[in-house]
Design a protein around this motif. Structure first.
Motif, PDB file in Angstrom:
ATOM      1  N   GLU A  67      -2.360  10.349  -9.789  1.00 60.64           N
ATOM      2  CA  GLU A  67      -2.381   9.026 -10.404  1.00 60.64           C
ATOM      3  C   GLU A  67      -1.506   8.072  -9.613  1.00 60.64           C
ATOM      4  N   GLY A  68      -1.818   6.782  -9.780  1.00 62.80           N
ATOM      5  CA  GLY A  68      -1.038   5.715  -9.176  1.00 62.80           C
ATOM      6  C   GLY A  68      -1.055   4.520 -10.104  1.00 62.80           C
ATOM      7  N   CYS A  69      -0.587   3.407  -9.610  1.00 63.34           N
ATOM      8  CA  CYS A  69      -0.567   2.169 -10.397  1.00 63.34           C
ATOM      9  C   CYS A  69      -1.371   1.102  -9.670  1.00 63.34           C
ATOM     10  N   THR A  70      -2.220   0.402 -10.408  1.00 65.91           N
ATOM     11  CA  THR A  70      -3.069  -0.638  -9.850  1.00 65.91           C
ATOM     12  C   THR A  70      -2.867  -1.928 -10.632  1.00 65.91           C
ATOM     13  N   LEU A  71      -2.729  -3.030  -9.907  1.00 62.33           N
ATOM     14  CA  LEU A  71      -2.570  -4.340 -10.537  1.00 62.33           C
ATOM     15  C   LEU A  71      -3.939  -4.940 -10.791  1.00 62.33           C
ATOM     16  N   LEU A  72      -4.214  -5.254 -12.044  1.00 65.02           N
ATOM     17  CA  LEU A  72      -5.471  -5.873 -12.424  1.00 65.02           C
ATOM     18  C   LEU A  72      -5.193  -6.933 -13.482  1.00 65.02           C
ATOM     19  N   ASP A  73      -5.795  -8.102 -13.279  1.00 66.67           N
ATOM     20  CA  ASP A  73      -5.666  -9.137 -14.310  1.00 66.67           C
ATOM     21  C   ASP A  73      -4.209  -9.530 -14.523  1.00 66.67           C
ATOM     22  N   GLY A  74      -3.392  -9.423 -13.464  1.00 68.32           N
ATOM     23  CA  GLY A  74      -1.985  -9.795 -13.566  1.00 68.32           C
ATOM     24  C   GLY A  74      -1.114  -8.761 -14.242  1.00 68.32           C
ATOM     25  N   ARG A  75      -1.679  -7.563 -14.542  1.00 66.76           N
ATOM     26  CA  ARG A  75      -0.909  -6.525 -15.231  1.00 66.76           C
ATOM     27  C   ARG A  75      -1.063  -5.198 -14.493  1.00 66.76           C
ATOM     28  N   TRP A  76      -0.029  -4.366 -14.562  1.00 68.53           N
ATOM     29  CA  TRP A  76      -0.088  -3.046 -13.951  1.00 68.53           C
ATOM     30  C   TRP A  76      -0.751  -2.057 -14.910  1.00 68.53           C
ATOM     31  N   SER A  77      -1.674  -1.255 -14.357  1.00 68.69           N
ATOM     32  CA  SER A  77      -2.341  -0.215 -15.134  1.00 68.69           C
ATOM     33  C   SER A  77      -2.179   1.121 -14.414  1.00 68.69           C
ATOM     34  N   VAL A  78      -2.001   2.198 -15.185  1.00 65.66           N
ATOM     35  CA  VAL A  78      -1.982   3.534 -14.601  1.00 65.66           C
ATOM     36  C   VAL A  78      -3.410   3.907 -14.240  1.00 65.66           C
ATOM     37  N   HIS A  79      -3.608   4.321 -12.984  1.00 68.79           N
ATOM     38  CA  HIS A  79      -4.947   4.649 -12.487  1.00 68.79           C
ATOM     39  C   HIS A  79      -5.051   6.161 -12.368  1.00 68.79           C
ATOM     40  N   ARG A  80      -5.854   6.773 -13.253  1.00 66.94           N
ATOM     41  CA  ARG A  80      -5.972   8.229 -13.341  1.00 66.94           C
ATOM     42  C   ARG A  80      -7.357   8.692 -12.884  1.00 66.94           C
ATOM     43  N   PRO A  81      -7.530  10.004 -12.666  1.00 70.62           N
ATOM     44  CA  PRO A  81      -8.816  10.520 -12.193  1.00 70.62           C
ATOM     45  C   PRO A  81      -9.971  10.139 -13.116  1.00 70.62           C
ATOM     46  N   GLY A  82     -11.128   9.902 -12.483  1.00 72.94           N
ATOM     47  CA  GLY A  82     -12.311   9.535 -13.249  1.00 72.94           C
ATOM     48  C   GLY A  82     -12.323   8.085 -13.691  1.00 72.94           C
ATOM     49  N   VAL A  98       3.318   6.689  -7.388  1.00 70.09           N
ATOM     50  CA  VAL A  98       4.479   6.860  -8.263  1.00 70.09           C
ATOM     51  C   VAL A  98       5.213   8.126  -7.831  1.00 70.09           C
ATOM     52  N   PRO A  99       6.532   8.174  -8.015  1.00 70.42           N
ATOM     53  CA  PRO A  99       7.325   9.327  -7.567  1.00 70.42           C
ATOM     54  C   PRO A  99       6.854  10.628  -8.205  1.00 70.42           C
ATOM     55  N   GLY A 100       6.849  11.678  -7.389  1.00 68.36           N
ATOM     56  CA  GLY A 100       6.534  13.014  -7.890  1.00 68.36           C
ATOM     57  C   GLY A 100       5.067  13.317  -8.058  1.00 68.36           C
ATOM     58  N   THR A 101       4.186  12.381  -7.679  1.00 70.00           N
ATOM     59  CA  THR A 101       2.740  12.573  -7.869  1.00 70.00           C
ATOM     60  C   THR A 101       1.980  12.147  -6.624  1.00 70.00           C
ATOM     61  N   ARG A 102       1.140  13.026  -6.106  1.00 67.73           N
ATOM     62  CA  ARG A 102       0.233  12.618  -5.047  1.00 67.73           C
ATOM     63  C   ARG A 102      -0.940  11.870  -5.671  1.00 67.73           C
ATOM     64  N   TRP A 103      -1.563  11.021  -4.890  1.00 73.40           N
ATOM     65  CA  TRP A 103      -2.648  10.192  -5.396  1.00 73.40           C
ATOM     66  C   TRP A 103      -3.784  10.214  -4.383  1.00 73.40           C
ATOM     67  N   ARG A 104      -4.936  10.706  -4.807  1.00 76.71           N
ATOM     68  CA  ARG A 104      -6.112  10.704  -3.939  1.00 76.71           C
ATOM     69  C   ARG A 104      -7.089   9.659  -4.461  1.00 76.71           C
ATOM     70  N   LEU A 105      -7.499   8.774  -3.592  1.00 73.95           N
ATOM     71  CA  LEU A 105      -8.366   7.677  -4.009  1.00 73.95           C
ATOM     72  C   LEU A 105      -9.378   7.350  -2.924  1.00 73.95           C
ATOM     73  N   ALA A 106     -10.459   6.752  -3.333  1.00 77.75           N
ATOM     74  CA  ALA A 106     -11.484   6.251  -2.414  1.00 77.75           C
ATOM     75  C   ALA A 106     -11.677   4.770  -2.703  1.00 77.75           C
ATOM     76  N   TRP A 107     -11.999   4.014  -1.651  1.00 79.93           N
ATOM     77  CA  TRP A 107     -12.259   2.598  -1.912  1.00 79.93           C
ATOM     78  C   TRP A 107     -13.411   2.084  -1.066  1.00 79.93           C
ATOM     79  N   VAL A 108     -13.979   0.982  -1.553  1.00 81.67           N
ATOM     80  CA  VAL A 108     -14.995   0.221  -0.835  1.00 81.67           C
ATOM     81  C   VAL A 108     -14.544  -1.231  -0.848  1.00 81.67           C
ATOM     82  N   ARG A 109     -14.345  -1.785   0.339  1.00 83.24           N
ATOM     83  CA  ARG A 109     -13.937  -3.184   0.463  1.00 83.24           C
ATOM     84  C   ARG A 109     -15.131  -4.007   0.931  1.00 83.24           C
TER      85      ARG A 109
END
Length: 290
Positions: A67-82, A98-109
């Motif tokens: 998991e990581g943190c993503t800023l959306l709509d001016g607010r931070w959201s926890v971004h979890r699998p799925g 975030v500390p202590g957690t690896r984060w695997r993500l894919a993106w399309v820009r």
């Protein structure tokens, strides 16, 4: 609790313990043909951080693991699998580990020329989606580019990517009552909208409209209205030279100070500050892969 970065400063921090597999449109004609600036799969850990104060093209991001943190709509959201997030063009966008957690993500820009990047195409959102096939398609494309780079094979991988992008984004736009409503709102942003009027256009009750918006968009009708207004204001500021007071009226604010405060809450900048920011010269607006 995660400590969030300064989102007023452009930041690209990969870190020694993070790796990304990335393919750019400059390398792959099939991506360019689909107006995709680049695609990537990232395996990240602290201090991995991205902050973009001027997102010139829309950005779609899927959490695959951790998991990581993503800023959306001016607010931070926890971004979890799925879960998949979508940020429209001309907004402030950021995400970090975030500390202590690896984060695997894919993106399309997407490029600014993509239909997904045009003004009003989508609002910021985060919604459920299993992105594992999208991940494999991006990795398949990267492997082909590193080997024979056969144009036909690359086109097949990019077609799979595009189909999964459509599968992610289309359901968010298919609720006919919301499509009718928000098309009407976008056509008349200067109007003093209220929930009763919006519910009437959607042919539903006010309470059911609130439920629909929360389920489909993750926000109330009022917040969705503000989000659409600020996205259009950001587009006008980024692409033209209208005075701030004029833009405020065009998006439904009689009081320019109220408009400025709302714009800062959503984007992190006052309208005048937003207009003065440097604009990227590349089609994706970045030098570093995000």
């Amino acid at each position: 609790m995660a400590t969030h970065p300064d989102i007023s400063v452009e930041t690209h921090r990969l870190g020694d313990d993070s790796a990304q597999t990335l393919v750019r449109a400059e390398q792959c004609d099939a991506l360019a043909a689909h107006h995709i600036a680049h695609v990537a799969v990232v395996d990240a850990a602290v201090p991995y951080t991205m902050v973009r104060t001027h997102l010139s093209g829309a950005f779609m991001q899927v959490c695959l693991a951790g998991e990581g943190c993503t800023l959306l709509d001016g607010r931070w959201s926890v971004h979890r699998p799925g879960r998949v997030s979508f940020s429209p063009a001309h907004v402030r966008h950021a995400f970090h580990c975030v500390p202590g957690t690896r984060w695997r993500l894919a993106w399309v820009r997407f490029m600014p020329s993509s239909p997904h990047s045009v003004d009003g195409a989508m609002a910021p959102t985060i919604t459920p989606f299993d992105g594992r096939v999208l991940e494999h398609a991006i990795l398949g494309l990267a492997a082909e580019m590193a080997a024979a780079a056969d144009p036909g094979t690359c086109a097949v991988w990019v077609d799979v990517i595009e189909r999964y992008v459509a599968r992610i984004l289309a359901p968010l736009q298919r609720e006919p009552r919301l499509v009718t409503l928000w098309n009407a709102v976008r056509a008349d942003l200067a109007r003093d909208w209220n929930v009763a009027e919006m519910a009437a256009i959607a042919t539903t009750s006010e309470e059911h409209l609130r439920r629909l918006c929360q389920q489909r968009l993750g926000r109330s009708p009022g917040r969705q209205l503000a989000t659409i207004r600020m996205a259009h204001a950001a587009h006008l500021l980024a692409t033209g030279d209208l005075k701030v007071e004029v833009i405020a009226r065009l998006v439904g604010y009689v009081n320019p100070f109220a408009f400025s405060n709302t714009f800062k809450r959503v984007t992190g900048f006052r309208p005048s500050e937003y207009r003065l920011r440097p604009r990227g010269t590349r089609h994706d607006g970045e030098e570093d892969g995000h």
